[in-house]
Structure formats: structure tokens, C-alpha cells
Design an enzyme around this catalytic site. Structure first.
Site, short mmCIF file in Angstrom:
data_model
loop_
_atom_site.label_atom_id
_atom_site.label_comp_id
_atom_site.label_asym_id
_atom_site.label_seq_id
_atom_site.Cartn_x
_atom_site.Cartn_y
_atom_site.Cartn_z
N HIS A 177 6.66 -25.95 8.06
CA HIS A 177 5.46 -26.79 8.83
C HIS A 177 4.03 -26.36 7.96
O HIS A 177 3.38 -27.29 7.86
CB HIS A 177 5.04 -26.24 10.30
CG HIS A 177 6.34 -27.03 11.05
ND1 HIS A 177 6.36 -26.71 12.50
CD2 HIS A 177 7.75 -27.74 10.90
CE1 HIS A 177 7.57 -27.14 12.86
NE2 HIS A 177 8.29 -27.71 11.87
N ASP A 198 0.85 -1.13 0.03
CA ASP A 198 -0.05 -0.04 -0.12
C ASP A 198 0.85 1.27 0.13
O ASP A 198 2.03 1.13 -0.33
CB ASP A 198 -0.74 0.00 1.30
CG ASP A 198 -0.25 0.09 2.70
OD1 ASP A 198 0.97 0.25 2.65
OD2 ASP A 198 -0.98 0.04 3.66
N HIS A 234 3.42 -32.93 8.28
CA HIS A 234 3.12 -31.52 8.16
C HIS A 234 2.04 -31.25 6.94
O HIS A 234 1.29 -30.82 7.05
CB HIS A 234 4.22 -30.76 8.15
CG HIS A 234 5.10 -30.65 9.16
ND1 HIS A 234 4.71 -30.16 10.31
CD2 HIS A 234 6.47 -30.79 9.44
CE1 HIS A 234 5.76 -30.23 11.10
NE2 HIS A 234 6.66 -30.67 10.58
N CYS A 289 2.28 -3.78 3.94
CA CYS A 289 1.35 -2.62 4.64
C CYS A 289 2.11 -2.03 5.71
O CYS A 289 3.05 -2.38 6.09
CB CYS A 289 0.00 -2.80 4.62
SG CYS A 289 -0.71 -3.80 5.83
N GLY A 290 1.03 -1.47 6.51
CA GLY A 290 1.58 -0.53 7.61
C GLY A 290 2.05 -1.47 8.74
O GLY A 290 2.94 -1.67 9.45
N THR A 291 1.05 -2.65 8.94
CA THR A 291 1.41 -3.62 9.99
C THR A 291 1.48 -5.15 9.56
O THR A 291 2.07 -5.91 9.96
CB THR A 291 -0.02 -3.69 10.84
OG1 THR A 291 -1.12 -4.33 10.19
CG2 THR A 291 -0.29 -2.48 11.66
N GLY A 346 -3.73 -6.15 7.73
CA GLY A 346 -4.90 -6.33 6.76
C GLY A 346 -4.65 -6.85 5.42
O GLY A 346 -5.30 -7.70 4.78
#
Length: 148
Positions: free
Chosen positions: A99, A8, A134, A66-68, A71
Site C-alpha cells: 500500500h 547502531d 495506493h 537499532c534498539g527499538t 529513532g
């Protein structure tokens, strides 16, 4: 290997640095599905584009920023066949590949520094899926996805 990358407006610079890093260090082709503008951009758009490119086989794996990282990663996980890890340290990036056979990596430009981002990318790119016990679990996840 072809890596799709999306972002973004917050992560334009991170995308540039990570794209160059992957190309220079690994020789992989990086395909841009994000924005190059710092004007407001809705992260679900590039999350979806990268996820669809991975799911269809246009690219081998995807990286989202993105920022974090949250999202854009949630958006990617809505696409069938995508196992996106939202990650802020290298150990989880490595284990998500070993895994869970993750095919998309997401992280936040406001959460981690660029050098840590490179370490996360390194661990995620070089680690192979261990399969074995797995694979049974990854197949179970795929089955849940088919039931929806």
C-alpha cells in the site's frame, strides 16, 4: 537487488545475522552502512546513510536496526524520497510494501527476536507495491514532501 543495511551499537549481531540471511536466502548483495563495533554509536548516522543510498539509487532498498527501530527509522524518514516503515510484525511489513511502497524497513533488536525479524524481512522483501488506488496516496505523500 542491493540492500543497504545500517545499525547502531545495540544491533551489531542482528545486522550480521540479517545480512547473512538475505544473502543466503535471496542471493541479494547487502551493503553495510552501520557500525561493526559495540561501542556507543549514534543511530541517526547510519539511518541517514542508508536513506541517502536508497534515495540516490545506490541501493534498491534499506534495512535499519537499532534498539527499538524507532529513532533510526525517524532519521531515515527525514531524507526526501524515503518511506520507512518502523515494524515489529510481518503483517505491517507486507502491507507497507503493498500500500505504501516503503523503501526502507526498520525494527528493534531489543523489541523482537531474530526469528521474528527474519519473518518481517521476508514479508517486506517479497511483497510488491500494488499501485492502483495506493499510487494516488503515495503520490500525495510525495507532494507533501515537496511542499516542505
Amino acid at each position: 537487488m542491493r540492500i543497504g543495511i545500517g545499525n547502531d551499537h545495540v544491533a551489531v549481531e542482528y545486522k550480521k545475522v540479517i545480512s547473512e540471511y538475505i544473502t543466503e536466502k535471496y542471493g541479494y548483495e547487502v551493503v553495510n552502512y552501520g557500525t561493526d563495533s559495540t561501542e556507543r554509536f549514534n543511530y541517526p548516522e547510519s539511518g541517514k546513510k542508508v536513506a541517502e543510498a536508497v534515495a540516490s539509487g545506490k541501493v534498491d532498498r534499506g534495512i535499519l536496526i537499532c534498539g527499538t527501530g524507532v529513532g533510526i527509522g525517524i532519521a531515515a524518514n527525514k531524507v526526501k524520497g524515503i518511506r520507512c516503515v518502523i515494524c515489529s510484525e510481518p503483517y505491517s511489513a507486507k502491507l507497507s510494501r503493498q500500500h505504501n511502497d516503503t523503501n526502507v524497513l526498520s525494527f528493534g533488536a531489543r523489541v523482537i527476536g531474530i526469528e521474528l525479524a527474519k519473518m518481517i524481512v521476508d514479508n517486506w522483501l517479497v511483497t510488491e507495491f500494488e499501485a492502483g488506488r495506493h499510487k494516488v496516496r503515495v503520490d500525495m505523500i510525495g507532494k507533501i514532501e515537496q511542499e516542505i
